[in-house]
Design a protein around this motif. Structure first.
Motif, PDB file in Angstrom:
ATOM      1  N   ASP A 206       0.805  -1.218   0.000  1.00  0.00           N
ATOM      2  CA  ASP A 206       0.000   0.000   0.000  1.00  0.00           C
ATOM      3  C   ASP A 206       0.842   1.274   0.000  1.00  0.00           C
ATOM      4  N   LYS A 207       2.132   1.142   0.208  1.00  0.00           N
ATOM      5  CA  LYS A 207       3.011   2.321   0.232  1.00  0.00           C
ATOM      6  C   LYS A 207       3.605   2.497  -1.154  1.00  0.00           C
ATOM      7  N   VAL A 208       2.913   3.294  -1.960  1.00  0.00           N
ATOM      8  CA  VAL A 208       3.179   3.279  -3.399  1.00  0.00           C
ATOM      9  C   VAL A 208       3.905   4.503  -3.946  1.00  0.00           C
ATOM     10  N   ASN A 209       4.173   5.524  -3.117  1.00  0.00           N
ATOM     11  CA  ASN A 209       4.735   6.731  -3.726  1.00  0.00           C
ATOM     12  C   ASN A 209       6.236   6.657  -3.955  1.00  0.00           C
ATOM     13  N   GLY A 210       6.888   5.578  -3.505  1.00  0.00           N
ATOM     14  CA  GLY A 210       8.305   5.386  -3.788  1.00  0.00           C
ATOM     15  C   GLY A 210       9.252   5.944  -2.753  1.00  0.00           C
ATOM     16  N   THR A 211       8.724   6.648  -1.734  1.00  0.00           N
ATOM     17  CA  THR A 211       9.586   7.261  -0.721  1.00  0.00           C
ATOM     18  C   THR A 211       9.241   6.814   0.699  1.00  0.00           C
ATOM     19  N   GLU A 212       8.216   6.008   0.867  1.00  0.00           N
ATOM     20  CA  GLU A 212       7.754   5.650   2.206  1.00  0.00           C
ATOM     21  C   GLU A 212       8.538   4.495   2.837  1.00  0.00           C
ATOM     22  N   VAL A 213       9.227   3.708   2.021  1.00  0.00           N
ATOM     23  CA  VAL A 213       9.999   2.569   2.523  1.00  0.00           C
ATOM     24  C   VAL A 213      11.462   2.783   2.152  1.00  0.00           C
ATOM     25  N   PHE A 214      12.337   2.728   3.148  1.00  0.00           N
ATOM     26  CA  PHE A 214      13.762   2.868   2.850  1.00  0.00           C
ATOM     27  C   PHE A 214      14.235   1.629   2.096  1.00  0.00           C
ATOM     28  N   PRO A 215      15.036   1.814   1.055  1.00  0.00           N
ATOM     29  CA  PRO A 215      15.472   0.668   0.240  1.00  0.00           C
ATOM     30  C   PRO A 215      16.169  -0.410   1.078  1.00  0.00           C
ATOM     31  N   TYR A 216      15.702  -1.641   0.911  1.00  0.00           N
ATOM     32  CA  TYR A 216      16.302  -2.758   1.643  1.00  0.00           C
ATOM     33  C   TYR A 216      16.291  -3.997   0.761  1.00  0.00           C
ATOM     34  N   ASP A 217      17.059  -4.983   1.157  1.00  0.00           N
ATOM     35  CA  ASP A 217      17.154  -6.234   0.419  1.00  0.00           C
ATOM     36  C   ASP A 217      17.399  -7.349   1.428  1.00  0.00           C
ATOM     37  N   ASP A 218      16.392  -8.186   1.662  1.00  0.00           N
ATOM     38  CA  ASP A 218      16.524  -9.258   2.651  1.00  0.00           C
ATOM     39  C   ASP A 218      16.984 -10.572   2.036  1.00  0.00           C
ATOM     40  N   GLN A 219      17.442 -10.508   0.787  1.00  0.00           N
ATOM     41  CA  GLN A 219      17.956 -11.712   0.136  1.00  0.00           C
ATOM     42  C   GLN A 219      19.358 -11.499  -0.432  1.00  0.00           C
ATOM     43  N   GLY A 220      19.592 -10.354  -1.027  1.00  0.00           N
ATOM     44  CA  GLY A 220      20.915 -10.018  -1.528  1.00  0.00           C
ATOM     45  C   GLY A 220      21.057  -9.985  -3.035  1.00  0.00           C
ATOM     46  N   HIS A 221      20.210 -10.736  -3.727  1.00  0.00           N
ATOM     47  CA  HIS A 221      20.349 -10.842  -5.177  1.00  0.00           C
ATOM     48  C   HIS A 221      20.094  -9.517  -5.887  1.00  0.00           C
ATOM     49  N   GLY A 222      19.075  -8.788  -5.432  1.00  0.00           N
ATOM     50  CA  GLY A 222      18.755  -7.516  -6.070  1.00  0.00           C
ATOM     51  C   GLY A 222      19.875  -6.495  -5.926  1.00  0.00           C
ATOM     52  N   SER A 223      20.517  -6.492  -4.756  1.00  0.00           N
ATOM     53  CA  SER A 223      21.639  -5.573  -4.548  1.00  0.00           C
ATOM     54  C   SER A 223      22.805  -5.941  -5.454  1.00  0.00           C
ATOM     55  N   HIS A 224      23.020  -7.246  -5.604  1.00  0.00           N
ATOM     56  CA  HIS A 224      24.063  -7.721  -6.526  1.00  0.00           C
ATOM     57  C   HIS A 224      23.786  -7.205  -7.945  1.00  0.00           C
ATOM     58  N   CYS A 225      22.549  -7.328  -8.383  1.00  0.00           N
ATOM     59  CA  CYS A 225      22.186  -6.878  -9.730  1.00  0.00           C
ATOM     60  C   CYS A 225      22.268  -5.356  -9.837  1.00  0.00           C
ATOM     61  N   ALA A 226      21.835  -4.655  -8.775  1.00  0.00           N
ATOM     62  CA  ALA A 226      21.914  -3.190  -8.784  1.00  0.00           C
ATOM     63  C   ALA A 226      23.353  -2.736  -8.897  1.00  0.00           C
ATOM     64  N   GLY A 227      24.267  -3.439  -8.211  1.00  0.00           N
ATOM     65  CA  GLY A 227      25.681  -3.113  -8.315  1.00  0.00           C
ATOM     66  C   GLY A 227      26.211  -3.359  -9.714  1.00  0.00           C
ATOM     67  N   THR A 228      25.751  -4.449 -10.335  1.00  0.00           N
ATOM     68  CA  THR A 228      26.158  -4.740 -11.707  1.00  0.00           C
ATOM     69  C   THR A 228      25.664  -3.655 -12.659  1.00  0.00           C
ATOM     70  N   VAL A 229      24.460  -3.162 -12.411  1.00  0.00           N
ATOM     71  CA  VAL A 229      23.877  -2.146 -13.285  1.00  0.00           C
ATOM     72  C   VAL A 229      24.534  -0.788 -13.083  1.00  0.00           C
ATOM     73  N   ALA A 230      24.581  -0.308 -11.832  1.00  0.00           N
ATOM     74  CA  ALA A 230      24.946   1.102 -11.626  1.00  0.00           C
ATOM     75  C   ALA A 230      25.748   1.356 -10.357  1.00  0.00           C
ATOM     76  N   GLY A 231      26.335   0.340  -9.763  1.00  0.00           N
ATOM     77  CA  GLY A 231      27.127   0.558  -8.563  1.00  0.00           C
ATOM     78  C   GLY A 231      28.337   1.441  -8.830  1.00  0.00           C
TER      79      GLY A 231
END
Length: 344
Positions: A206-231
């Motif tokens: 329900d928190k849809v505006n993009g700023t209500e939740v601080f970015p997190y990753d409880d698995q790790g794969h997305g952060s790995h991919c984000a680093g590959t893309v633009a780290g």
């Protein structure tokens, strides 16, 4: 030949022409106008539903599988309409077949939710419903990122480093505190976050505006991919991303175990399109795909594939994993979508 004879001959030829011409015209075939009753749509002839009964083959194959059937006997489905479904359509589903609504998917004219197992046939008879698809499962892929793509040479030749654009990473999330992802210039005294938006349909739908939740990753794969893309490559700068100047938007569609349903993934894809102008999202990374049998039976018209194609039509370049397993010798959904750039 006399003038009188010529006149008689012309009269005879004229009479013959008047007799023959209507017959010749009657023999010319005229293309038939398409009947107003003839239905058109992707669902008319599709490998999603090979027997054409309006029930996706995956539904028929796994309708009683414990992976999908819950303790209440309900089945997770994508319900496709011949129009963009409205609140009245949702109310009809709830009233007629006990539907439990979860997601609106207007980009592909569908909704997602659960219905009682024994109401599948009844659902196909409802007005506007054209197809029932299984709300399948997608998992993380790209476990070992390729590092030799000569991206550095391309950057040197063009000067492009992603500056000025935003890439959405649709995955398990992004660790907003990671030293290579927390800001643009790796200077803690400046306020220039790299991850400028974050949506979490898994745990905070329900928190849809993009700023209500601080970015997190409880698995790790997305952060790995984000680093590959633009780290940025911090702290050692040995392995910067492919576009270190780009901003990121995290869209968490997979849970802590690295998997998620078609519906939740598409909810994240829908959000990405809805907010593409606000965050200047020009591309999206989806390093995920269907496991095992889900991949083997994927179709070009699968719901996630259609959603991917619609994202491209909305101006977002889709970069999707081809898969790692190589078991089925084919590319599964969503990498098999027609308009995506599939990498693997």
């Amino acid at each position: 030949m006399s003038t009188k004879a010529i006149s008689q001959r012309l009269i005879v030829l004229t009479v013959l022409a008047l007799l023959v011409l209507p017959l010749a015209m009657a023999s010319v075939s005229v293309p038939a106008e398409p009947s107003a009753d003839e239905e058109e749509g992707w669902w008319i002839e599709t490998t999603v539903d090979r027997d054409g009964n309006g029930i996706g083959d995956m539904v028929e194959r796994y309708h009683d599988h414990p992976l999908f059937l819950d303790e209440d006997g309900t089945l997770p489905l994508i319900i496709d309409f011949d129009h963009t479904p409205t609140s009245a359509d949702v109310a009809m589903l709830e009233r007629e077949i006990g539907y439990e609504h979860e997601w609106d998917l207007p980009l592909i004219d569908a909704v997602a939710g659960r219905i009682p197992h024994d109401m599948v046939l009844e659902a196909t008879t409802l007005p506007g419903v054209v197809m029932l698809e299984l709300d399948g499962i997608l998992e993380v892929q790209n476990g070992d990122a390729a590092v030799v793509h000569e991206v550095d040479l391309a950057q040197q030749a063009t000067g492009y480093d992603g500056s000025g654009v935003t890439v959405a990473v649709i995955d398990t999330g992004i660790d907003g505190l990671h030293v290579g992802l927390d800001d643009m210039d790796d200077d803690n005294t400046t306020d220039d976050p790299k991850v400028i938006g974050f949506y979490d349909p898994v745990n905070n739908p329900d928190k849809v505006n993009g700023t209500e939740v601080f970015p997190y990753d409880d698995q790790g794969h997305g952060s790995h991919c984000a680093g590959t893309v633009a780290g940025t490559g911090a702290p050692t700068y040995e392995h910067p991303g492919m576009a270190p100047g780009a901003f990121l938007v995290g869209v968490k569609v997979l849970d802590a175990g690295g998997s998620g349903s078609f519906a939740v993934v598409m909810a994240g894809m829908q959000w990405t399109v809805d907010y593409r102008y606000e965050y200047n999202i020009r591309a999206a990374s989806m390093s995920l795909g269907g496991p095992g049998a889900i991949e083997w039976t994927s179709s070009e018209e699968d719901s996630v594939n259609r959603m991917s194609n619609e994202m491209v039509r909305a101006g977002i370049t889709m970069l999707i994993a081809a898969g790692n397993s190589a078991v089925s010798a084919q590319i599964g959904t969503p990498g098999s979508s027609e308009d995506a750039i599939t990498v693997g």
